[in-house]
Design a protein around this motif. Structure first.
Motif, PDB file in Angstrom:
ATOM      1  N   MET A   1      14.246 -21.251  41.530  1.00  7.35           N
ATOM      2  CA  MET A   1      15.504 -21.438  42.232  1.00  7.35           C
ATOM      3  C   MET A   1      16.392 -20.236  41.995  1.00  7.35           C
ATOM      4  SD  MET A   1      17.766 -24.020  39.960  1.00  7.35           S
ATOM      5  CE  MET A   1      18.613 -23.353  38.556  1.00  7.35           C
ATOM      6  N   ASP A   2      17.347 -20.061  42.885  1.00  9.30           N
ATOM      7  CA  ASP A   2      18.345 -19.007  42.765  1.00  9.30           C
ATOM      8  C   ASP A   2      19.684 -19.679  43.045  1.00  9.30           C
ATOM      9  OD1 ASP A   2      19.427 -16.376  42.542  1.00  9.30           O
ATOM     10  OD2 ASP A   2      19.437 -16.235  44.732  1.00  9.30           O
ATOM     11  N   TRP A   3      20.469 -19.907  41.983  1.00  8.32           N
ATOM     12  CA  TRP A   3      21.712 -20.663  42.087  1.00  8.32           C
ATOM     13  C   TRP A   3      22.908 -19.761  41.823  1.00  8.32           C
ATOM     14  CZ3 TRP A   3      25.214 -21.964  38.024  1.00  8.32           C
ATOM     15  CH2 TRP A   3      26.214 -22.862  38.406  1.00  8.32           C
ATOM     16  N   SER A   4      23.994 -20.010  42.549  1.00 10.36           N
ATOM     17  CA  SER A   4      25.229 -19.261  42.340  1.00 10.36           C
ATOM     18  C   SER A   4      26.386 -20.229  42.157  1.00 10.36           C
ATOM     19  CB  SER A   4      25.522 -18.374  43.552  1.00 10.36           C
ATOM     20  OG  SER A   4      26.849 -17.889  43.494  1.00 10.36           O
ATOM     21  N   SER A   5      27.110 -20.069  41.069  1.00  7.55           N
ATOM     22  CA  SER A   5      28.271 -20.933  40.838  1.00  7.55           C
ATOM     23  C   SER A   5      29.427 -20.546  41.763  1.00  7.55           C
ATOM     24  CB  SER A   5      28.720 -20.836  39.380  1.00  7.55           C
ATOM     25  OG  SER A   5      29.112 -19.515  39.072  1.00  7.55           O
ATOM     26  N   ARG A   6      29.479 -19.295  42.194  1.00  6.79           N
ATOM     27  CA  ARG A   6      30.573 -18.860  43.070  1.00  6.79           C
ATOM     28  C   ARG A   6      30.551 -19.557  44.419  1.00  6.79           C
ATOM     29  NH1 ARG A   6      29.516 -12.842  42.943  1.00  6.79           N
ATOM     30  NH2 ARG A   6      27.640 -13.609  42.017  1.00  6.79           N
ATOM     31  N   GLY A   7      29.394 -19.614  45.018  1.00  6.43           N
ATOM     32  CA  GLY A   7      29.299 -20.237  46.329  1.00  6.43           C
ATOM     33  C   GLY A   7      28.792 -21.660  46.269  1.00  6.43           C
ATOM     34  N   GLU A   8      28.495 -22.120  45.057  1.00  2.00           N
ATOM     35  CA  GLU A   8      27.905 -23.440  44.869  1.00  2.00           C
ATOM     36  C   GLU A   8      26.729 -23.639  45.811  1.00  2.00           C
ATOM     37  OE1 GLU A   8      31.123 -26.228  45.204  1.00  2.00           O
ATOM     38  OE2 GLU A   8      31.805 -25.805  43.180  1.00  2.00           O
ATOM     39  N   SER A   9      25.938 -22.577  45.958  1.00  4.43           N
ATOM     40  CA  SER A   9      24.769 -22.642  46.823  1.00  4.43           C
ATOM     41  C   SER A   9      23.521 -22.324  46.017  1.00  4.43           C
ATOM     42  CB  SER A   9      24.905 -21.664  47.988  1.00  4.43           C
ATOM     43  OG  SER A   9      24.923 -20.334  47.496  1.00  4.43           O
ATOM     44  N   GLU A  33      26.761 -26.963  47.890  1.00  4.96           N
ATOM     45  CA  GLU A  33      27.621 -27.774  47.034  1.00  4.96           C
ATOM     46  C   GLU A  33      26.910 -28.234  45.759  1.00  4.96           C
ATOM     47  OE1 GLU A  33      30.046 -30.690  49.019  1.00  4.96           O
ATOM     48  OE2 GLU A  33      29.941 -29.545  50.875  1.00  4.96           O
ATOM     49  N   VAL A  34      26.201 -27.314  45.143  1.00  2.00           N
ATOM     50  CA  VAL A  34      25.535 -27.576  43.872  1.00  2.00           C
ATOM     51  C   VAL A  34      26.478 -27.078  42.782  1.00  2.00           C
ATOM     52  CG1 VAL A  34      23.476 -27.174  42.495  1.00  2.00           C
ATOM     53  CG2 VAL A  34      23.295 -27.262  44.990  1.00  2.00           C
ATOM     54  N   LYS A  35      27.032 -27.997  42.008  1.00  2.00           N
ATOM     55  CA  LYS A  35      28.144 -27.691  41.099  1.00  2.00           C
ATOM     56  C   LYS A  35      27.751 -27.051  39.773  1.00  2.00           C
ATOM     57  CE  LYS A  35      31.111 -29.957  43.780  1.00  2.00           C
ATOM     58  NZ  LYS A  35      31.485 -29.244  44.942  1.00  2.00           N
ATOM     59  N   SER A  36      26.532 -27.295  39.298  1.00  2.00           N
ATOM     60  CA  SER A  36      26.146 -26.760  37.987  1.00  2.00           C
ATOM     61  C   SER A  36      24.672 -26.388  37.988  1.00  2.00           C
ATOM     62  CB  SER A  36      26.398 -27.801  36.898  1.00  2.00           C
ATOM     63  OG  SER A  36      25.501 -28.892  37.039  1.00  2.00           O
ATOM     64  N   VAL A  37      24.286 -25.611  36.998  1.00  2.00           N
ATOM     65  CA  VAL A  37      22.884 -25.227  36.886  1.00  2.00           C
ATOM     66  C   VAL A  37      22.035 -26.452  36.565  1.00  2.00           C
ATOM     67  CG1 VAL A  37      22.942 -24.550  34.441  1.00  2.00           C
ATOM     68  CG2 VAL A  37      21.325 -23.455  36.001  1.00  2.00           C
ATOM     69  N   GLY A  38      22.557 -27.392  35.802  1.00  2.00           N
ATOM     70  CA  GLY A  38      21.825 -28.626  35.515  1.00  2.00           C
ATOM     71  C   GLY A  38      21.563 -29.434  36.775  1.00  2.00           C
ATOM     72  N   GLU A  39      22.576 -29.556  37.622  1.00  2.00           N
ATOM     73  CA  GLU A  39      22.414 -30.251  38.900  1.00  2.00           C
ATOM     74  C   GLU A  39      21.408 -29.510  39.780  1.00  2.00           C
ATOM     75  OE1 GLU A  39      24.966 -31.366  42.905  1.00  2.00           O
ATOM     76  OE2 GLU A  39      26.069 -30.834  41.087  1.00  2.00           O
ATOM     77  N   ALA A  40      21.459 -28.181  39.749  1.00  2.00           N
ATOM     78  CA  ALA A  40      20.529 -27.371  40.538  1.00  2.00           C
ATOM     79  C   ALA A  40      19.086 -27.633  40.111  1.00  2.00           C
ATOM     80  CB  ALA A  40      20.871 -25.891  40.390  1.00  2.00           C
ATOM     81  N   LYS A  41      18.843 -27.646  38.809  1.00  2.00           N
ATOM     82  CA  LYS A  41      17.490 -27.887  38.305  1.00  2.00           C
ATOM     83  C   LYS A  41      16.990 -29.271  38.721  1.00  2.00           C
ATOM     84  CE  LYS A  41      17.710 -25.016  34.141  1.00  2.00           C
ATOM     85  NZ  LYS A  41      17.653 -25.080  32.662  1.00  2.00           N
ATOM     86  N   LEU A  42      17.845 -30.279  38.593  1.00  2.00           N
ATOM     87  CA  LEU A  42      17.432 -31.633  38.955  1.00  2.00           C
ATOM     88  C   LEU A  42      17.160 -31.739  40.457  1.00  2.00           C
ATOM     89  CD1 LEU A  42      16.811 -34.546  38.236  1.00  2.00           C
ATOM     90  CD2 LEU A  42      19.272 -35.036  38.457  1.00  2.00           C
ATOM     91  N   GLN A  43      18.045 -31.170  41.277  1.00  2.00           N
ATOM     92  CA  GLN A  43      17.816 -31.218  42.732  1.00  2.00           C
ATOM     93  C   GLN A  43      16.513 -30.533  43.105  1.00  2.00           C
ATOM     94  OE1 GLN A  43      20.838 -30.381  45.580  1.00  2.00           O
ATOM     95  NE2 GLN A  43      22.429 -31.401  44.402  1.00  2.00           N
ATOM     96  N   LEU A  44      16.241 -29.405  42.476  1.00  2.00           N
ATOM     97  CA  LEU A  44      14.990 -28.690  42.745  1.00  2.00           C
ATOM     98  C   LEU A  44      13.789 -29.561  42.384  1.00  2.00           C
ATOM     99  CD1 LEU A  44      13.275 -26.213  43.449  1.00  2.00           C
ATOM    100  CD2 LEU A  44      13.613 -25.455  41.108  1.00  2.00           C
ATOM    101  N   TRP A  45      13.785 -30.116  41.184  1.00  2.00           N
ATOM    102  CA  TRP A  45      12.666 -30.953  40.757  1.00  2.00           C
ATOM    103  C   TRP A  45      12.462 -32.136  41.701  1.00  2.00           C
ATOM    104  CZ3 TRP A  45       8.521 -31.081  37.790  1.00  2.00           C
ATOM    105  CH2 TRP A  45       8.372 -30.112  36.793  1.00  2.00           C
TER     106      TRP A  45
END
Length: 150
Positions: A1-9, A33-45
């Protein structure tokens, strides 16, 4: 994954290979609208697991660079803060006949990472599933095939 907190994308991808390392399918997806790296990891999984179920994969080896989540699933006492995420993933893993989790090095996930990065760097938000590997990664797969002796 490639997550950015600035754009929440987030850009995300997965790659399915056979037992010889040949790419069978790959996919890319944009998340917003992905708010955190933890949320990003879970959404990806959860997306990867749903994708594998949709493709009717029965026996799957999941290779991820998220060692914390894999350890939280396999050794819950080491990661008490990640038990919600681990529980969600474990619940989805029950849909498979057989599964294995492995922590992958950069070299094992680099092509998936490049595909995920392309979402944010190039801007394509169209999700897709495609056969084989992306042609723009031919050079990486050619070197992998020569390492396998194909």
């Amino acid at each position: 994954m490639d997550w950015s907190s600035r754009g929440e994308s987030m850009g995300a991808s997965w790659i399915v290979k056979d037992e010889k390392g040949k790419v069978l399918e790959h996919s890319r997806r944009a998340f917003s609208e992905v708010k955190s790296v933890g949320e990003a990891k879970l959404q990806l999984w959860l997306w990867v697991l749903e994708s594998m179920k949709s493709l009717r994969k029965k026996k799957v080896r999941f290779v991820s660079s998220f060692g914390d989540l894999i350890e939280a699933i396999e050794k819950p006492t080491l990661w008490p803060a990640l038990q919600y995420e681990a529980g969600e993933i474990k619940r989805e893993l029950q849909a498979f006949e057989a599964w294995e989790l492995r922590i992958g090095s950069w070299s094992t996930i680099r092509c998936a990472s490049f595909i995920a990065q392309s979402v944010r760097s190039l801007g394509p938000t169209q999700s897709y599933v495609a056969a084989g590997h992306p042609r723009w990664l031919d050079q990486f797969y050619a070197s992998e095939r020569s390492a396998f002796g194909d």
